[in-house]
Design a protein around this motif. Structure first.
Motif, mmCIF file in Angstrom:
data_model
loop_
_atom_site.group_PDB
_atom_site.id
_atom_site.type_symbol
_atom_site.label_atom_id
_atom_site.label_comp_id
_atom_site.label_asym_id
_atom_site.label_seq_id
_atom_site.Cartn_x
_atom_site.Cartn_y
_atom_site.Cartn_z
ATOM 1 N N ASP A 22 29.446 21.208 94.681
ATOM 2 C CA ASP A 22 30.284 20.550 93.692
ATOM 3 C C ASP A 22 29.490 19.514 92.902
ATOM 4 N N SER A 23 28.707 18.709 93.579
ATOM 5 C CA SER A 23 27.961 17.665 92.880
ATOM 6 C C SER A 23 26.715 18.203 92.191
ATOM 7 N N ALA A 24 26.076 19.204 92.752
ATOM 8 C CA ALA A 24 24.820 19.710 92.190
ATOM 9 C C ALA A 24 25.027 20.681 91.034
ATOM 10 N N ALA A 25 26.044 21.515 91.103
ATOM 11 C CA ALA A 25 26.216 22.579 90.107
ATOM 12 C C ALA A 25 27.548 22.501 89.372
ATOM 13 N N GLU A 26 28.259 21.396 89.528
ATOM 14 C CA GLU A 26 29.583 21.248 88.913
ATOM 15 C C GLU A 26 30.458 22.461 89.206
ATOM 16 N N THR A 27 30.401 22.879 90.431
ATOM 17 C CA THR A 27 31.136 24.057 90.882
ATOM 18 C C THR A 27 31.913 23.682 92.132
ATOM 19 N N SER A 28 33.205 23.956 92.158
ATOM 20 C CA SER A 28 33.998 23.599 93.330
ATOM 21 C C SER A 28 34.643 24.833 93.941
ATOM 22 N N TYR A 29 34.817 24.760 95.236
ATOM 23 C CA TYR A 29 35.441 25.829 96.007
ATOM 24 C C TYR A 29 36.895 25.966 95.600
ATOM 25 N N GLN A 30 37.341 27.187 95.372
ATOM 26 C CA GLN A 30 38.730 27.444 95.025
ATOM 27 C C GLN A 30 39.429 28.260 96.101
ATOM 28 N N SER A 31 38.825 29.375 96.517
ATOM 29 C CA SER A 31 39.460 30.196 97.555
ATOM 30 C C SER A 31 38.445 31.096 98.237
ATOM 31 N N LEU A 32 38.827 31.553 99.417
ATOM 32 C CA LEU A 32 38.006 32.475 100.197
ATOM 33 C C LEU A 32 38.937 33.506 100.809
ATOM 34 N N GLU A 33 38.674 34.781 100.525
ATOM 35 C CA GLU A 33 39.480 35.871 101.075
ATOM 36 C C GLU A 33 38.563 36.798 101.853
ATOM 37 N N LEU A 34 38.985 37.166 103.040
ATOM 38 C CA LEU A 34 38.181 38.031 103.891
ATOM 39 C C LEU A 34 38.805 39.411 103.955
ATOM 40 N N GLY A 35 38.012 40.424 103.609
ATOM 41 C CA GLY A 35 38.447 41.803 103.719
ATOM 42 C C GLY A 35 37.773 42.464 104.898
ATOM 43 N N ASP A 36 37.856 43.776 104.973
ATOM 44 C CA ASP A 36 37.236 44.504 106.081
ATOM 45 C C ASP A 36 35.715 44.411 106.058
ATOM 46 N N ARG A 37 35.134 44.545 104.877
ATOM 47 C CA ARG A 37 33.673 44.559 104.765
ATOM 48 C C ARG A 37 33.127 43.513 103.804
ATOM 49 N N THR A 38 34.003 42.837 103.091
ATOM 50 C CA THR A 38 33.555 41.855 102.114
ATOM 51 C C THR A 38 34.356 40.561 102.228
ATOM 52 N N ALA A 39 33.732 39.502 101.779
ATOM 53 C CA ALA A 39 34.416 38.221 101.605
ATOM 54 C C ALA A 39 34.318 37.901 100.119
ATOM 55 N N VAL A 40 35.417 37.448 99.548
ATOM 56 C CA VAL A 40 35.437 37.111 98.132
ATOM 57 C C VAL A 40 35.675 35.614 98.013
ATOM 58 N N LEU A 41 34.675 34.916 97.498
ATOM 59 C CA LEU A 41 34.723 33.476 97.315
ATOM 60 C C LEU A 41 34.903 33.202 95.829
ATOM 61 N N THR A 42 35.906 32.426 95.484
ATOM 62 C CA THR A 42 36.131 32.052 94.097
ATOM 63 C C THR A 42 35.762 30.588 93.933
ATOM 64 N N LEU A 43 34.910 30.335 92.947
ATOM 65 C CA LEU A 43 34.447 28.988 92.646
ATOM 66 C C LEU A 43 34.951 28.588 91.268
ATOM 67 N N ARG A 44 35.371 27.352 91.133
ATOM 68 C CA ARG A 44 35.840 26.836 89.848
ATOM 69 C C ARG A 44 34.665 26.134 89.176
ATOM 70 N N ARG A 45 34.426 26.479 87.925
ATOM 71 C CA ARG A 45 33.368 25.861 87.123
ATOM 72 C C ARG A 45 34.021 25.200 85.919
ATOM 73 N N PRO A 46 33.309 24.336 85.213
ATOM 74 C CA PRO A 46 33.920 23.650 84.070
ATOM 75 C C PRO A 46 34.499 24.601 83.021
ATOM 76 N N SER A 47 33.823 25.723 82.772
ATOM 77 C CA SER A 47 34.281 26.617 81.713
ATOM 78 C C SER A 47 35.070 27.828 82.207
ATOM 79 N N GLU A 48 34.898 28.204 83.473
ATOM 80 C CA GLU A 48 35.540 29.412 83.988
ATOM 81 C C GLU A 48 35.424 29.460 85.502
ATOM 82 N N SER A 49 36.018 30.467 86.081
ATOM 83 C CA SER A 49 35.860 30.696 87.519
ATOM 84 C C SER A 49 34.742 31.702 87.741
ATOM 85 N N LEU A 50 34.084 31.587 88.887
ATOM 86 C CA LEU A 50 33.035 32.519 89.263
ATOM 87 C C LEU A 50 33.450 33.161 90.579
#
Length: 77
Positions: A22-50
C-alpha cells in the motif's frame, strides 16, 4: 484446500506484504478468492483495480513474487 488457503495467507502476512504494498506502490488489498487451482487477488490502485490470478496447484505458492510481477506488467506501456 485448507492447507493452500493457510499457506497463501501465511505467505502474504508473514512480512506484512499487503501493508507495505500500500505504501510502496499505492496499491491496497481489496479481496482474495480461493478456487480449486487458483487464487484471485484484487488490488485497488488509484486509477483502477488490478486482478492477479495465482496458480495454487503446486507448492510452494510465491504470492509476493507473482503480485510484484503483475504490478510491474501493469505499469508497462
Amino acid at each position: 484446500m485448507g492447507s493452500r488457503w493457510a499457506e497463501l495467507h501465511y505467505d502474504l502476512g508473514r512480512s506484512d506484504f499487503l501493508i507495505q504494498l500500500d505504501s510502496a506502490a499505492e496499491t491496497s488489498y481489496q479481496s482474495l478468492e480461493l478456487g480449486d487451482r487458483t487464487a484471485v487477488l484484487t488490488l485497488r490502485r488509484p486509477s483502477e483495480s488490478l486482478v492477479v490470478e495465482m496458480n495454487i496447484d503446486g507448492y510452494p505458492v510465491h504470492a509476493a513474487s507473482e503480485i510484484g510481477e503483475a504490478i510491474d506488467r501493469d505499469g508497462q506501456p
